[in-house]
Design an enzyme around this catalytic site. Sequence first.
Site, PDB file in Angstrom:
ATOM      1  N   TRP A 406       0.845  -1.214   0.000  1.00  0.00           N
ATOM      2  CA  TRP A 406       0.000   0.000   0.000  1.00  0.00           C
ATOM      3  C   TRP A 406       0.870   1.250   0.000  1.00  0.00           C
ATOM      4  CZ3 TRP A 406      -0.329   4.013   3.572  1.00  0.00           C
ATOM      5  CH2 TRP A 406      -1.385   4.900   3.426  1.00  0.00           C
ATOM      6  N   HIS A 407       2.012   1.184   0.678  1.00  0.00           N
ATOM      7  CA  HIS A 407       2.863   2.363   0.781  1.00  0.00           C
ATOM      8  C   HIS A 407       3.581   2.691  -0.516  1.00  0.00           C
ATOM      9  CE1 HIS A 407       2.243   1.793   5.106  1.00  0.00           C
ATOM     10  NE2 HIS A 407       2.685   3.013   5.267  1.00  0.00           N
ATOM     11  N   GLY A 408       3.800   1.720  -1.387  1.00  0.00           N
ATOM     12  CA  GLY A 408       4.495   2.035  -2.622  1.00  0.00           C
ATOM     13  C   GLY A 408       4.699   0.837  -3.514  1.00  0.00           C
TER      14      GLY A 408
END
Length: 625
Positions: A406-408
């Site tokens: 989700w972060h990258g």
Amino acid sequence: MSLLRRIFAFEDSHPLLFTQIDFWVFFLLVYAGFCLIVSFRRQRDDGTAAGRARRLWRNGYLFAVSLLFYYKTSGLYVLLLVASTLAGYVSGILLDRWNFDGRQGGKGRRQLRKGLMIAGVAANLAMLCYFKYAYFFTDIFNTVASTRFSIASTILLPVGISFFTFQNISYIVDVFRGKVRHVDNLLDFGFYTSFFPQLVAGPIVRADQFVPQLYKPWFLSRHQFGVAVFWILNGLVKKIVLSDFLAVSFVDRVFDNPTLYTAFENFSALLVYSLQVYADFSGYTDIAIGVAMLMGFYLPDNFRSPYKATNAAGFWKRWHISLSNWLKDYLYIPLGGNRNATWGSFIILGSVMLVVALMARTAWAAWTMAASVALLLAWYMLLPRRRQAMKTNINNFDTMLLGGLWHGASFNFITWGALNGAGILFYKWWKQLGCAARIATLGMLWAMCRLAHGLWPAPLLSMLSFALGAVWVAVSLLETASLLSRRHPGSLSSVFVNNAYTVWNVLLTFVFISFTRLFFRSGSNLDPAGANETAWRTATQMVERIGGRWNLAQIPDIVSHYRSVFILFALGMMIHWLPERFKRRYRLWFARLPLWAMAVAAAAVVVAVMQFSSADLQPFIYFQF
């Protein structure tokens, strides 16, 4: 006139950030209009038609302001936010309209309702995947199919897309579950999805937390005003005095070229970055909470002194709490939670492992994935009594893997999520062991690492060998002291040993979390087209430096050279570790100050903050997510 044009017109070089004077001019103008709306012909009975109309005007006004704010941040991507809002609004109405129980509508209608919910969630995820993971999936496709397909046009990531898509998903699912009624007015719903203080970097606001606030009359007491001002000032200090100064003066330099710096500087950069990213993200959250509170709305806590955690599992109950809770309720529990594992659990784990093995293009990665699969199968076949625990652990690990992704769109973020997942699983297993088993386990792991390092003298194994040795010695001493102190419960020695163990666990957790952030920071602020290669190179270089030869004689000179950084880091950590009751006390003390004293204190803080502000604008780290 030029100032107003800069504030209200879209310019890439002038986004509206909490750390800019432009934002505060913008907010003062917005707040003046807000006060006029909420105070116009104010009546005591806000349950009347006039009261409802006044709330609609308030919510509609803030919806329009939020769209303007997002336009200033992302330009024409504001149309994406509008489209997402319309889709969520229509989905909520239809889900409530088709809310039939078993006696009405029949099975077909219930399936239609479930299909609508799935379609709404899938549409949000598809939009998120296109803008955030297009390069990532293209890279995977090219590797598997041996092609050279490329995305011709540059895909820019809309600011905050992960946050407002997750809010929309939570609304659709909560309406489907019956936890909240649909919002029947588009202006009200648009305000929920786009409320500008938390729009671009959270916290993630759940429908059941925020929708009820849409219908409450505005109220701001003198005490609430003081607390709101405190949160805003607290956030500015965290962001500019701590985060920006540490980044510009030390962290960014080391991460930009790790090979130019010593092993101690690389290791210190990891620890300092942990404080930097906390001050940056929690600083944004503090300001967002304060700004929202001035308008009578309450955002959820997103941090609870995370570096006080004594284990990796406890850390994720204190860090980015809105995301952790979202992942628990909308991913972990649907996968089976602590009850069972579903097909989705195994598909997620298997897919990620396969992708990592294919994309790594190295034999060791493939062998690592194969060994992991073999261990899981052996566990499942040979230990039937532990199958339930294995299923729960798979759900835990999947949640952390997808939380990392989700972060990258980078394998560094997958690695970061996997390390955090492994830390949580290790803690769950560790707390079930007795004293002798803990000491023996660490000793065995250290011996295996030393043997492997002798056969293959890699920097990573050197670093792990030293870390395991230090942990083994410390845990052996603490466990032995703990056994002896149990003979005299409540004695001074017993209290001392318990406190020593707590301090050790806090420090060990902080170092572990900081090490995992090596992969988080290396994958940040990169061009998606080349993020994987660049991020992995940076992480590898830092591991090689930290796991290489240490020159202890250089450390005093390095600390002296960066003394302002190390002093600020020490002060920041000391304040962070203060008891929560003490922090609450000085927050309430500030809120009770006379208005003139509060104004003087605020002016002093602003002047102090300006002394630390850098010439280069430092965007909030979580804007990229």
